[in-house]
Enzyme design. Sequence first.
Site, PDB file in Angstrom:
ATOM      1  CG  ASN A  32      -2.340  14.409 -21.876  1.00  0.00           C
ATOM      2  OD1 ASN A  32      -2.142  13.325 -22.400  1.00  0.00           O
ATOM      3  ND2 ASN A  32      -2.353  14.573 -20.569  1.00  0.00           N
ATOM      4  CE  LYS A  67       4.969  16.487 -15.895  1.00  0.00           C
ATOM      5  NZ  LYS A  67       5.168  15.115 -16.298  1.00  0.00           N
ATOM      6  NE  ARG A  81       0.188  16.277 -14.151  1.00  0.00           N
ATOM      7  CZ  ARG A  81       0.843  15.577 -13.262  1.00  0.00           C
ATOM      8  NH1 ARG A  81       0.504  15.653 -11.986  1.00  0.00           N
ATOM      9  NH2 ARG A  81       1.833  14.785 -13.606  1.00  0.00           N
ATOM     10  CG  HIS A 117       6.182   8.676 -24.969  1.00  0.00           C
ATOM     11  ND1 HIS A 117       4.810   8.516 -25.100  1.00  0.00           N
ATOM     12  CD2 HIS A 117       6.353   9.844 -24.301  1.00  0.00           C
ATOM     13  CE1 HIS A 117       4.194   9.531 -24.514  1.00  0.00           C
ATOM     14  NE2 HIS A 117       5.099  10.352 -24.025  1.00  0.00           N
ATOM     15  NE  ARG A 144      -4.206  -1.886   1.694  1.00  0.00           N
ATOM     16  CZ  ARG A 144      -4.180  -2.997   2.415  1.00  0.00           C
ATOM     17  NH1 ARG A 144      -3.279  -3.149   3.364  1.00  0.00           N
ATOM     18  NH2 ARG A 144      -5.060  -3.935   2.205  1.00  0.00           N
ATOM     19  CD  GLU A 149      -4.390  14.790 -16.267  1.00  0.00           C
ATOM     20  OE1 GLU A 149      -3.202  14.883 -16.557  1.00  0.00           O
ATOM     21  OE2 GLU A 149      -5.072  13.789 -16.515  1.00  0.00           O
ATOM     22  CE  LYS A 169      -1.021  12.941 -15.327  1.00  0.00           C
ATOM     23  NZ  LYS A 169      -1.336  13.134 -16.761  1.00  0.00           N
ATOM     24  CD  GLU A 193       6.856  14.007 -23.467  1.00  0.00           C
ATOM     25  OE1 GLU A 193       6.134  15.013 -23.598  1.00  0.00           O
ATOM     26  OE2 GLU A 193       6.399  12.856 -23.270  1.00  0.00           O
ATOM     27  CG  HIS A 236       1.098  13.248 -24.820  1.00  0.00           C
ATOM     28  ND1 HIS A 236       1.861  14.334 -25.185  1.00  0.00           N
ATOM     29  CD2 HIS A 236       1.937  12.426 -24.128  1.00  0.00           C
ATOM     30  CE1 HIS A 236       3.088  14.182 -24.709  1.00  0.00           C
ATOM     31  NE2 HIS A 236       3.165  13.036 -24.078  1.00  0.00           N
ATOM     32  CG  HIS A 254      -0.996   8.407 -24.865  1.00  0.00           C
ATOM     33  ND1 HIS A 254      -1.578   8.994 -23.770  1.00  0.00           N
ATOM     34  CD2 HIS A 254       0.337   8.543 -24.698  1.00  0.00           C
ATOM     35  CE1 HIS A 254      -0.624   9.463 -22.967  1.00  0.00           C
ATOM     36  NE2 HIS A 254       0.545   9.208 -23.506  1.00  0.00           N
TER      37      HIS A 254
HETATM   38  N1  LIG Z   1       4.930   9.981 -15.778  1.00  0.00           N
HETATM   39  C1  LIG Z   1       4.971  10.982 -16.618  1.00  0.00           C
HETATM   40  O1  LIG Z   1       4.586  12.103 -16.303  1.00  0.00           O
HETATM   41  C2  LIG Z   1       5.528  10.747 -17.999  1.00  0.00           C
HETATM   42  C3  LIG Z   1       5.814  11.842 -18.815  1.00  0.00           C
HETATM   43  C4  LIG Z   1       6.381  11.620 -20.065  1.00  0.00           C
HETATM   44  C5  LIG Z   1       6.647  10.327 -20.491  1.00  0.00           C
HETATM   45  N2  LIG Z   1       6.344   9.284 -19.665  1.00  0.00           N
HETATM   46  C6  LIG Z   1       6.612   7.906 -20.082  1.00  0.00           C
HETATM   47  O2  LIG Z   1       7.996   7.730 -20.252  1.00  0.00           O
HETATM   48  C7  LIG Z   1       8.197   6.628 -21.137  1.00  0.00           C
HETATM   49  C8  LIG Z   1       9.285   6.947 -22.114  1.00  0.00           C
HETATM   50  O3  LIG Z   1      10.463   7.227 -21.411  1.00  0.00           O
HETATM   51  P1  LIG Z   1      11.896   7.097 -22.112  1.00  0.00           P
HETATM   52  O4  LIG Z   1      11.863   7.724 -23.450  1.00  0.00           O
HETATM   53  O5  LIG Z   1      12.868   7.568 -21.126  1.00  0.00           O
HETATM   54  O6  LIG Z   1      11.996   5.535 -22.411  1.00  0.00           O
HETATM   55  P2  LIG Z   1      12.771   4.317 -21.724  1.00  0.00           P
HETATM   56  O7  LIG Z   1      12.673   4.358 -20.268  1.00  0.00           O
HETATM   57  O8  LIG Z   1      12.294   3.114 -22.444  1.00  0.00           O
HETATM   58  O9  LIG Z   1      14.294   4.583 -22.126  1.00  0.00           O
HETATM   59  C9  LIG Z   1      14.621   4.604 -23.470  1.00  0.00           C
HETATM   60  C10 LIG Z   1      15.662   3.531 -23.842  1.00  0.00           C
HETATM   61  O10 LIG Z   1      16.950   4.049 -23.574  1.00  0.00           O
HETATM   62  C11 LIG Z   1      17.689   3.152 -22.740  1.00  0.00           C
HETATM   63  N3  LIG Z   1      18.435   4.003 -21.843  1.00  0.00           N
HETATM   64  C12 LIG Z   1      17.918   4.765 -20.854  1.00  0.00           C
HETATM   65  N4  LIG Z   1      18.872   5.516 -20.311  1.00  0.00           N
HETATM   66  C13 LIG Z   1      20.019   5.224 -20.960  1.00  0.00           C
HETATM   67  C14 LIG Z   1      21.346   5.702 -20.852  1.00  0.00           C
HETATM   68  N5  LIG Z   1      21.671   6.671 -20.017  1.00  0.00           N
HETATM   69  N6  LIG Z   1      22.291   5.171 -21.672  1.00  0.00           N
HETATM   70  C15 LIG Z   1      21.944   4.224 -22.571  1.00  0.00           C
HETATM   71  N7  LIG Z   1      20.696   3.757 -22.731  1.00  0.00           N
HETATM   72  C16 LIG Z   1      19.747   4.255 -21.931  1.00  0.00           C
HETATM   73  C17 LIG Z   1      16.671   2.286 -22.064  1.00  0.00           C
HETATM   74  O11 LIG Z   1      17.207   1.025 -21.772  1.00  0.00           O
HETATM   75  C18 LIG Z   1      15.556   2.213 -23.102  1.00  0.00           C
HETATM   76  O12 LIG Z   1      15.808   1.187 -24.002  1.00  0.00           O
HETATM   77  C19 LIG Z   1       6.879   6.359 -21.801  1.00  0.00           C
HETATM   78  O13 LIG Z   1       6.318   5.194 -21.278  1.00  0.00           O
HETATM   79  C20 LIG Z   1       6.050   7.553 -21.428  1.00  0.00           C
HETATM   80  O14 LIG Z   1       4.688   7.257 -21.353  1.00  0.00           O
HETATM   81  C21 LIG Z   1       5.801   9.477 -18.435  1.00  0.00           C
HETATM   82 ZN   LIG Z   2       4.741  12.164 -23.016  1.00  0.00          ZN
END
Ligand SMILES: NC(=O)c1ccc[n+]([C@@H]2O[C@H](COP(=O)([O-])OP(=O)(O)OC[C@H]3O[C@@H](n4cnc5c(N)ncnc54)[C@H](O)[C@@H]3O)[C@@H](O)[C@H]2O)c1
Ligand SMILES: [Zn+2]
Length: 456
Positions: free
Chosen positions: A247, A228, A243, A267, A123, A238, A144, A186, A250, A254
């Site tokens: 999006n 942000k 907030r 993404h 929890r 939201e 989030k 982003e 997005h 998505h």
């Molecule tokens: N929570 C939120 O507010 C929010 C906001 C924006 C995006 N997101 C989410 O974030 C995700 C995308 O994140 P991302 O683009 O970081 O993807 P990710 O976490 O998949 O990382 C991208 C790739 O790069 C590799 N990698 C990461 N750091 C590295 C480094 N320093 N050196 C070498 N390789 C590295 C990882 O292994 C992966 O294959 C999506 O699921 C998206 O929905 C969430």
């Molecule tokens: Zn995003």
Amino acid sequence: MTTLWVAYEGVRYPVVVRAGLFQELGRELDALGVDRARPLFVLSDEAVGALYGARVEAALRSAGYAVARYDVPAGERSKSLATLEAVTGAMLRAGIDRRGVLLALGGGVVGDLGGFAAAVYMRGIEYVQLPTTILAHDASVGGKVAVNHPLAKNILGAFYPPLAVLYDVAALRTLPPREVRSGYAELIKHALLSDAAFVAWLHQAAGALLRLDPIVTAEALVRGIAVKAAIVADDPKESRGVRERLNVGHTVAHALEAAEGFGGLLHGEAVAVGLVWETALAVELGRASPALLTEVVRLVRAFGLPATPAEAAAAGLLRRAADAAAWATFMRYDKKNRGRGVRFALLSAPGAVALVDVSPEALTDALAAALRRAEEAARAIPAPEGAVRLAPPHGGPDAAVDGTPLGSGSEPATGRMSTGGSPDAAAGRTPAAGPGSPAGASAERAPAGPVAEEEG
Ligand SMILES: NC(=O)c1ccc[n+]([C@@H]2O[C@H](COP(=O)([O-])OP(=O)(O)OC[C@H]3O[C@@H](n4cnc5c(N)ncnc54)[C@H](O)[C@@H]3O)[C@@H](O)[C@H]2O)c1
Ligand SMILES: [Zn+2]
């Protein structure tokens, strides 16, 4: 070093941006009041774990902490309920109790998955974000956390703020080029949500950012985080229509990701296409000028990102050449939706966004018209001389282009516990971040369009 504070409704946590932070994690946890009796659980993915896991574990052990580590497969498909079950199983086996602290070491995938695991495990236990991607400047701020359902992105989640975000920008140097480009989508969004000055700065900084110039990159990340953080502080849950402006781009993004089974385009690539397509929709609806659409295409081009689904498909980033109607089906599951309409956050100018509900009857035609307009605008703006060209995704961690059936995004992904001896091939240090100039975001009322609307 830069420390920004995210603060809202009883929540307050630091975002520390500094090169070399991972070596100093013991001191940072100490400063956060995490005592040595609390068991630590480092969650990473197999790529990031191999690069930085041993270094992070060693820094924590040498400071006197007990540490376990678990790596999930890299990529969006690890944001699934099946992986969540594997992660929480590993936490149980590692003896993580309610005092435990999870450290999410990786990009947005590990951040979202780890944050959600922390939110639901016993929890709720505390967690710290250790972002390693450019995109994570967005993902790690705002609390989030979520996993995907095969039908809809981020549909199972929580608002669950971390104890802190400790961003070691030196880790960015090992990012594959495709991930660098994707991560800036982003930031383009944050500039567009901010003001014309941020947009202009981003245009001229694009070259330095793609080269990962340490000073310029750190400034960009801090500026993006500030945009942000300001929006989140205004509407943490939201619930006030503020907030949701984050999006922008997005609703389309998505849907593209879900249609790809969360295994095709990244993404950020989906967000780039979404920003262009949704701005074209805003033009179609009489809410934005064609000049804004041109501006968005130029920004996307400057970072070597795809502007349209056709460009993404031509570059081998999109596996399924679906049509607007197929994507519209996935948009109906978007969690912004109220009632039967599909909700978009549409720009009318930099810093000006409105939430617009498009009825299901109008959706397919509106999207198809917007897509035609987006493609026209993209054709009119060829990639500038010397600009990064769209490259096929060979070699990228998410590059696998297989024939996985639609909606297979939550296939079980099995991870592995650390043996404590993985290689640590992290790149060298980069100079400390310069101070950023937080840019506030604003929203203005956009002109009325031919669809039902709710202003942000
Ligand atoms: N929570 C939120 O507010 C929010 C906001 C924006 C995006 N997101 C989410 O974030 C995700 C995308 O994140 P991302 O683009 O970081 O993807 P990710 O976490 O998949 O990382 C991208 C790739 O790069 C590799 N990698 C990461 N750091 C590295 C480094 N320093 N050196 C070498 N390789 C590295 C990882 O292994 C992966 O294959 C999506 O699921 C998206 O929905 C969430
Ligand atoms: Zn995003």
